[in-house]
Design a protein around this motif. Structure first.
Motif, PDB file in Angstrom:
ATOM      1  N   PHE A 273      47.235  36.948  38.815  1.00  0.00           N
ATOM      2  CA  PHE A 273      46.768  38.277  38.518  1.00  0.00           C
ATOM      3  C   PHE A 273      46.851  38.992  39.651  1.00  0.00           C
ATOM      4  O   PHE A 273      46.053  39.790  40.045  1.00  0.00           O
ATOM      5  N   GLN A 274      45.526  37.914  40.097  1.00  0.00           N
ATOM      6  CA  GLN A 274      44.914  38.468  41.617  1.00  0.00           C
ATOM      7  C   GLN A 274      46.034  38.267  42.271  1.00  0.00           C
ATOM      8  O   GLN A 274      46.533  39.338  43.005  1.00  0.00           O
TER       9      GLN A 274
ATOM     10  N   LEU B 114      48.504  41.023  42.307  1.00  0.00           N
ATOM     11  CA  LEU B 114      48.286  42.467  42.407  1.00  0.00           C
ATOM     12  C   LEU B 114      48.671  43.283  43.646  1.00  0.00           C
ATOM     13  O   LEU B 114      49.174  44.298  42.581  1.00  0.00           O
TER      14      LEU B 114
ATOM     15  N   ARG C 184      42.033  43.263  31.760  1.00  0.00           N
ATOM     16  CA  ARG C 184      40.916  44.004  32.601  1.00  0.00           C
ATOM     17  C   ARG C 184      39.894  43.066  33.185  1.00  0.00           C
ATOM     18  O   ARG C 184      39.511  43.628  34.676  1.00  0.00           O
TER      19      ARG C 184
ATOM     20  N   ILE D 123      41.466  41.753  36.390  1.00  0.00           N
ATOM     21  CA  ILE D 123      41.786  43.274  37.936  1.00  0.00           C
ATOM     22  C   ILE D 123      40.289  43.974  38.264  1.00  0.00           C
ATOM     23  O   ILE D 123      41.425  44.586  38.604  1.00  0.00           O
TER      24      ILE D 123
ATOM     25  N   ALA E 269      41.734  47.567  39.262  1.00  0.00           N
ATOM     26  CA  ALA E 269      42.510  47.872  40.289  1.00  0.00           C
ATOM     27  C   ALA E 269      44.229  48.316  39.776  1.00  0.00           C
ATOM     28  O   ALA E 269      44.898  48.726  40.724  1.00  0.00           O
ATOM     29  N   ARG E 270      44.633  48.179  39.042  1.00  0.00           N
ATOM     30  CA  ARG E 270      45.382  49.011  38.720  1.00  0.00           C
ATOM     31  C   ARG E 270      45.758  49.412  36.829  1.00  0.00           C
ATOM     32  O   ARG E 270      45.331  48.968  36.275  1.00  0.00           O
TER      33      ARG E 270
END
Lengths: 352, 248
Positions: A290-291, A294, A315, A318, A321-322
């Protein structure tokens, strides 16, 4: 390459267990996973194993505890309500460090719910499930072949970490028929010096989750925590589809990921840069991918056949962040790729 | 000089946690003596459950599995199926076996599971501090039946061993008591019969042992033994309930 044969998901899981040395199965009937015990009732006696239908899921999980404590490779399977009943014993096994494999073929809930495939037990599976501060290693196959591979591997992982491993599937995976390549029979099993068995010259073995002294129990908790961290470091598994340049990423595991994949293909045909990130180990949850993606991503869409449980882990992976959205159908209703595409288009239109 | 009496090899020489006057210590010793005399310590696996005896894995000098409240017969089933040549027994109290573990014990008997059950019945929950058990006698006081057990409200004491003996898979069921040298010797013989029948592959065996709980009964130990014989035994008569012909 070995020959491919057509097998039902549940039967393939059962055969994969046998191929990696599982010789004991204890269970109680519940739909939609009955083909697992039925297959093993026939197959286990052929390989010198024991199939036993217990009087309840509760009894079954404690038979698993006994056989696991005795050093055997052992499995049980059930579906949502039955897995709830097993939670006490799963907690005892986590505490007593007894390896075993537990298959949860999820169905709609809460309560008796319905027998069709659904994904409402994610929290239960990934947050321990029973009482006490423990974790299960939870693997979520999306195809019958993957169910075979992960079930086979689950026995090695359970022994390696002395911890129960859960295969998290659903009614679709259990009932679907697909061509599979079965692994060769493994006859090697690790030595279990801690197990209870005939004993001629070693100190006695005690398999127990009872630690009445608080300072001792704290050390046990710390030791287990350390092991869970090792699992987090070593056993993260995930897969992806068209993720490299994806701006809209669907996150889905198990059967939902198959639907997501179809939706991604449809979205790409319409010029939407969609991709799929599929956690295969749902505990430990794959945080790093995910990171990594991103910077390019505009939004995530958690597709789950429940009102939203895995979305929490997205959630957590991340932060803020989004935006992270959810789409799901409930109670055993299977979402169609068109519905998922519709939701994706909504996100693109709103620029979310 | 010949040694004619010694501490059992199957028992660890440590102080036990039981209350003064509790009969668990005697029963532990009887189990250990039988294991020594049969020469089976190297292949004995015990299953501890939950109740006053839940730490008995500290006292028995052989492999043990400690399991949850009521689940010992299921756990022992798993152990025995993996090690069919081992002597596998559970050690359970009346709260454990006769309340929360009713399904597991009945079905172990139904299956004719080749395990032995040491069932210690003192008519009360000891470990948790004297609550009413399914075996608590009518009018008997407990912390959750402070006015005495009201049968109109809570029913009657359960007769587990009689129920187990009804199952075809159960080959041996006897009720004994711990009150005198004679009854202790009788209990030891019953444990031996149960273990021998298991090792001969005959089926499920259970020995129910009427016991005392001076602490939670609120009576002195010697009085407690008398109370047990006058009251508990009156409801739960001692004797062989079921045995194969060759044993009778």
């Amino acid at each position: 390459m070995a020959e491919k044969i057509l097998m039902k998901g549940s039967e393939a899981i059962a055969e994969a267990a046998i191929r990696n040395g599982c010789r004991y199965f204890f269970g109680y009937p519940i739909t939609p996973q009955n083909e697992i015990p039925e297959y093993l009732a026939k197959r286990l006696p052929e390989v010198g194993g024991t199939f036993l239908q217990a009087e309840s899921e509760v009894a079954a999980i404690y038979m698993v505890l006994g056989a696991g404590a005795a050093g055997a490779r052992v499995m049980t399977s059930s579906s949502s309500p039955g897995i709830s009943l097993k939670q006490e014993g799963i907690s005892y096994m986590a505490g007593a460090e007894v390896p075993c494999v537990i298959v949860n073929i999820m169905r709609g809930g809460p309560g008796l719910g319905a027998i069709q495939g659904a994904q409402p037990d994610y929290w239960q599976a990934t947050r321990g499930g029973g009482h006490g501060d423990y974790r299960l290693l939870v693997l979520a196959p999306a195809t019958v072949q993957e169910a075979v591979n992960l079930t086979y591997e689950a026995f090695d992982l359970a022994d390696k970490y002395r911890n129960p491993v859960m295969i998290l599937g659903d009614g679709i995976l259990a009932q679907i028929m697909e061509p599979v390549e079965l692994p060769e029979e493994n006859k090697e099993q690790p030595e279990k010096t801690w197990a209870v068995c005939e004993n001629h010259n070693r100190p006695r073995n005690i398999v127990s989750s009872s630690y009445p002294q608080v300072d001792v129990l704290e050390q046990i908790n710390l030791r287990l925590h350390k092991r869970y961290n090792e699992i987090k470091n070593n056993e993260v598994r995930w897969d992806s589809y068209l993720l490299d340049d994806a701006e809209y990423v669907i996150v889905a595991y198990g059967s939902a990921a198959r639907i997501a994949k179809a939706a991604v293909k449809m979205a790409r045909a319409e010029g939407i840069k969609a991709g799929l990130l599929r956690p295969v180990s749902v505990w430990p949850f794959p945080v790093k991918p995910f990171q990594d993606i991103l910077p390019q991503v505009k939004a995530f869409l958690a597709l789950e056949m429940c009102t939203g449980q895995m979305i929490d882990d997205v959630r957590l992976a991340i932060g803020n962040a989004r935006p992270v959205h959810h789409y799901g159908r409930l109670g055993g209703v299977i979402p169609l790729p068109e519905e998922v595409l519709g939701k994706l288009k909504e996100l693109v239109k709103e620029g979310k | 000089m010949n040694k004619i009496f010694s501490y059992p090899e199957a028992l660890v020489d440590v102080p036990m946690h039981y209350c003064p006057g509790c009969t668990h210590g005697i029963i532990h010793r009887l189990v250990a003596e039988v294991i020594d005399e049969m020469g089976v310590m190297s292949k004995t696996i015990g299953v501890a459950s939950v109740g006053c005896s839940c730490f008995n894995y500290d006292y028995f000098n052989f492999d043990m599995v400690a399991t949850a409240h009521g689940r010992a017969p299921a756990t022992a089933t798993g152990v025995k199926r993996v090690h069919p040549n081992c002597l596998v027994f559970t050690y359970q109290g009346d709260g454990d076996l006769a309340a929360i573990g009713t399904a597991e014990i009945i079905h172990a008997a139904v299956r004719g599971e080749k395990i032995s059950v040491i069932f210690v019945n003192n008519g009360i929950y000891g470990m948790t501090g004297g609550q009413m058990a399914p075996t608590t006698l009518p009018e008997m006081k407990a912390t959750t039946s402070p006015y005495g057990r009201n049968t109109a409200l809570t029913g009657y004491p359960i007769k587990m061993t009689e129920m187990l003996a009804l199952q075809d898979g159960c080959v041996y069921a006897e009720r004994t008591k711990i009150s005198s040298v004679a009854s202790i010797n009788k209990t030891k013989k019953a444990i031996r019969k149960a273990f021998e029948l298991q090792m001969a592959g005959k089926g499920f065996s259970v020995v129910e042992i009427l016991s005392t709980c001076p602490t939670n009964w609120g009576i002195e130990p010697v009085e407690a033994i008398k109370w047990m014989e006058n009251n508990l035994e009156a409801y739960y008569p001692v004797g062989v309930i079921k045995a194969p012909k060759e044993v009778e």
